[in-house]
Design an enzyme around this catalytic site. Structure first.
Site, PDB file in Angstrom:
ATOM      1  N   VAL A  89       0.862  -1.182   0.000  1.00 58.86           N
ATOM      2  CA  VAL A  89       0.000   0.000   0.000  1.00 58.86           C
ATOM      3  C   VAL A  89       0.890   1.221   0.000  1.00 58.86           C
ATOM      4  CG1 VAL A  89      -1.794  -1.209   1.247  1.00 58.86           C
ATOM      5  CG2 VAL A  89      -0.174   0.190   2.504  1.00 58.86           C
ATOM      6  N   GLU A 156      10.731  -3.298  -3.400  1.00 64.78           N
ATOM      7  CA  GLU A 156      10.624  -3.472  -4.846  1.00 64.78           C
ATOM      8  C   GLU A 156      11.399  -2.352  -5.542  1.00 64.78           C
ATOM      9  OE1 GLU A 156       9.396  -5.899  -6.942  1.00 64.78           O
ATOM     10  OE2 GLU A 156      10.485  -4.502  -8.202  1.00 64.78           O
ATOM     11  N   LYS A 215      16.905   0.347   0.139  1.00 70.66           N
ATOM     12  CA  LYS A 215      15.865   0.896  -0.746  1.00 70.66           C
ATOM     13  C   LYS A 215      15.850   2.423  -0.685  1.00 70.66           C
ATOM     14  CE  LYS A 215      12.150   1.270  -3.245  1.00 70.66           C
ATOM     15  NZ  LYS A 215      12.193   1.163  -4.687  1.00 70.66           N
ATOM     16  N   CYS A 271       7.864   7.805  -5.455  1.00 73.47           N
ATOM     17  CA  CYS A 271       8.927   7.275  -4.586  1.00 73.47           C
ATOM     18  C   CYS A 271      10.061   8.234  -4.251  1.00 73.47           C
ATOM     19  CB  CYS A 271       9.532   6.030  -5.229  1.00 73.47           C
ATOM     20  SG  CYS A 271       8.408   4.655  -5.224  1.00 73.47           S
TER      21      CYS A 271
END
Ligand code: NAD
Length: 491
Positions: A89, A156, A215, A271
């Site tokens: 989410v 991801e 990340k 992002c």
């Protein structure tokens, strides 16, 4: 070894949808159910018109939907049945703990309904990230059932526009987890899922903190490269250098490499800004103010670049755009996606609307409703949301957008913008006709466009041509590139 047979993914968005479709495609013996609170999104995943555009995605979905890939709003059942729950989410750009709390409560409420005897080894992993420590603390504290649940970090790295390719041939898969025996067992089980198609050497396992920080750091480094080349683009315009030439020269140094050196109107997407801000937040929270302000500059430079571009448009249009029609081509944050989150187009539109410009916007993949919604947000339309209906028209034809326009402003690098009939466009526009290329997509056409009669302005290069004389900026009231334009629209 524990084998994962059923996966549930919470969140059918840009990450959850494509990731789970590829997993289902690559692992026919695993049943994958993607769930979401958004009914219309799930309906679209089950239809011929998927809710997101990604090259190659439709084929992947159609190859396994109804076989081992399902999209559903029945969140409880999907969680109850799953061996592994992916959480994908998206928190808002300004993170608040509410989103995660809701997800955790969902997992817990579903879990409590399961009779004890039915409990299987179960894992929760995530394809998204936010403030790592608080999130994991939250999950642990709220669940208090770490014996049953193992929490893994599985960030991801896909990029929108190339999601399917990135998922099928990832540079690496990163899985972080506890260093306990249970944690290692969970990591191995998830590795086995990816090993269906990813070479073992590309699957990296780490502790949770390393995975989470990797990340954030990866996105921060990518964003930093864009801000770095954008800062050089300002210098190029001031000196007469060409940022494309500079980028090529520095990118040929193998230590630097050529990727992510494209000057533009700035980065967007869900992002980069969020992750850099998370890094800044983390550094501040850990009493590392120098590190925090170092990364904050990446965001500041991005905002400066957007303002600088808007200021240049206003400057060139004889220091005012009030009441002038401008054709804005491209609204998604990059090509090959319909995603507009944090798109530079939104901010450039805002600055131009603040000055009273009339915008005619065209994008090949973004829906009209989305554009109006984005521009009506309080931070964009501030004191006067009504102005969007007065100043903005969304068209479905780029030529229509250019009719009687003073300038054509390219904000997204869609390939189709290289192939437009610029002679036709020139005839439709008011003269002098300006092109502002915020993505350097028309470089190869400059001589042709100048022959037609266009005045061309682009990022990181002075395009030498006879300029229509105009009052020098110094003699006129001028908005500062270091601050948002302040003059308000007269509507
Ligand atoms: N978009 C990218 O390119 C990208 C790449 C890598 C990682 N990420 C990360 O992945 C995460 C997901 O991003 P996205 O782009 O897929 O977001 P998205 O907004 O496209 O999708 C999230 C979905 O989750 C659903 N949702 C929200 N709360 C829910 C809840 N409590 N229960 C069920 N469904 C819920 C929403 O309805 C939405 O459809 C983010 O944390 C993002 O940072 C994104």
């Amino acid at each position: 070894m524990f084998q994962i047979k059923k996966i549930c993914c919470i969140g059918a968005g840009y990450v959850g949808g494509p990731t789970c479709s590829v997993i289902a495609n690559m692992c026919p013996e695993i049943t994958v159910t993607v769930v979401d609170v958004n009914e219309s999104r799930i309906k679209a995943w089950n239809s011929d018109t998927l809710p997101i555009y990604e090259p190659g995605l439709k084929e992947v979905v159609e190859s396994c939907r109804g076989r081992n890939l399902f999209f559903s709003t029945d969140i409880d059942s999907a969680i109850r049945d799953a061996d592994l729950v992916f959480i994908s989410v998206s928190p808002s750009v300004n993170p608040s703990p509410m989103g995660w709390g809701r997800v955790v409560r969902l997992i817990l409420s579903s879990s409590r309904r399961v009779p004890d005897g039915l409990w299987r080894y179960r894992m929760v992993t995530r394809l998204s990230q936010r403030r790592a420590p608080s999130r994991f603390e939250l999950l642990r504290n709220e669940t208090l059932i770490s014996v049953v649940l193992q929490v893994l970090s599985n960030p991801e790295f896909l990029a929108e526009g190339t999601a399917v390719r990135d998922l099928k041939e990832p540079d690496r898969v990163l899985i972080g987890g506890d260093e306990t025996a249970e944690g290692q067992r969970a990591i191995r089980a998830l590795c086995a899922v990816y090993e269906h198609w990813v070479p073992k050497a590309r699957i990296i396992t780490t502790n949770t903190w390393s995975s989470e920080l990797s990340k954030l750091a990866a996105n921060a480094f990518l964003a930093q490269r864009i801000s770095s080349i954008n800062s050089i683009s300002a210098l190029c315009e001031a000196t007469g250098a060409d940022v494309e030439e500079v980028a090529k020269a520095i990118g040929m140094d193998q230590r630097i490499g050529s990727k992510f050196l494209k000057a533009s109107v700035g980065f967007g997407g869900s992002c980069f800004q969020k992750d850099v801000l998370n890094l800044v937040y983390l550094c501040e929270a850990l009493n590392l103010p120098e590190v925090a302000s170092y990364w904050q500059q990446v965001i500041d430079m991005n905002e400066y670049q957007r303002r600088r571009f808007a200021c240049r448009i206003i400057d060139c249009l004889f220091n005012t755009v009030t009441g002038k029609k401008l054709a804005l081509l491209g609204f998604s944050f990059k090509k090959d996606t319909g995603d507009t989150r944090e798109s530079s187009s939104i901010y450039i539109s805002k600055y131009l609307m603040d000055e009273g410009a009339k915008l005619f916007i065209y994008d090949p993949k973004v829906l009209k409703e989305q554009i109006i919604h984005d521009l009506s947000q309080p931070n964009i339309s501030e004191d006067n949301p009504e102005r969007v209906s007065e100043l903005v028209t969304v068209t479905s034809d780029p030529y229509e957008a250019c009719q009687s326009a003073h300038a054509l402003v390219i904000c997204t690098e869609w390939d189709m913008f290289k192939e437009l009939d610029y002679e036709k466009i020139y005839k439709k526009m008011l003269k002098p006709a300006f092109i502002f290329d915020g993505r350097r997509v028309l470089d190869h056409l400059h001589p042709h466009l100048q022959n037609i009669g266009f005045q061309i302005e682009t990022i990181g290069k002075k395009v030498i041509a006879t300029r229509i004389p105009y009052t020098p900026a110094a003699a006129c009231p001028r908005i500062a590139a270091s601050e948002p334009p302040t003059k308000k629209a007269k509507v």
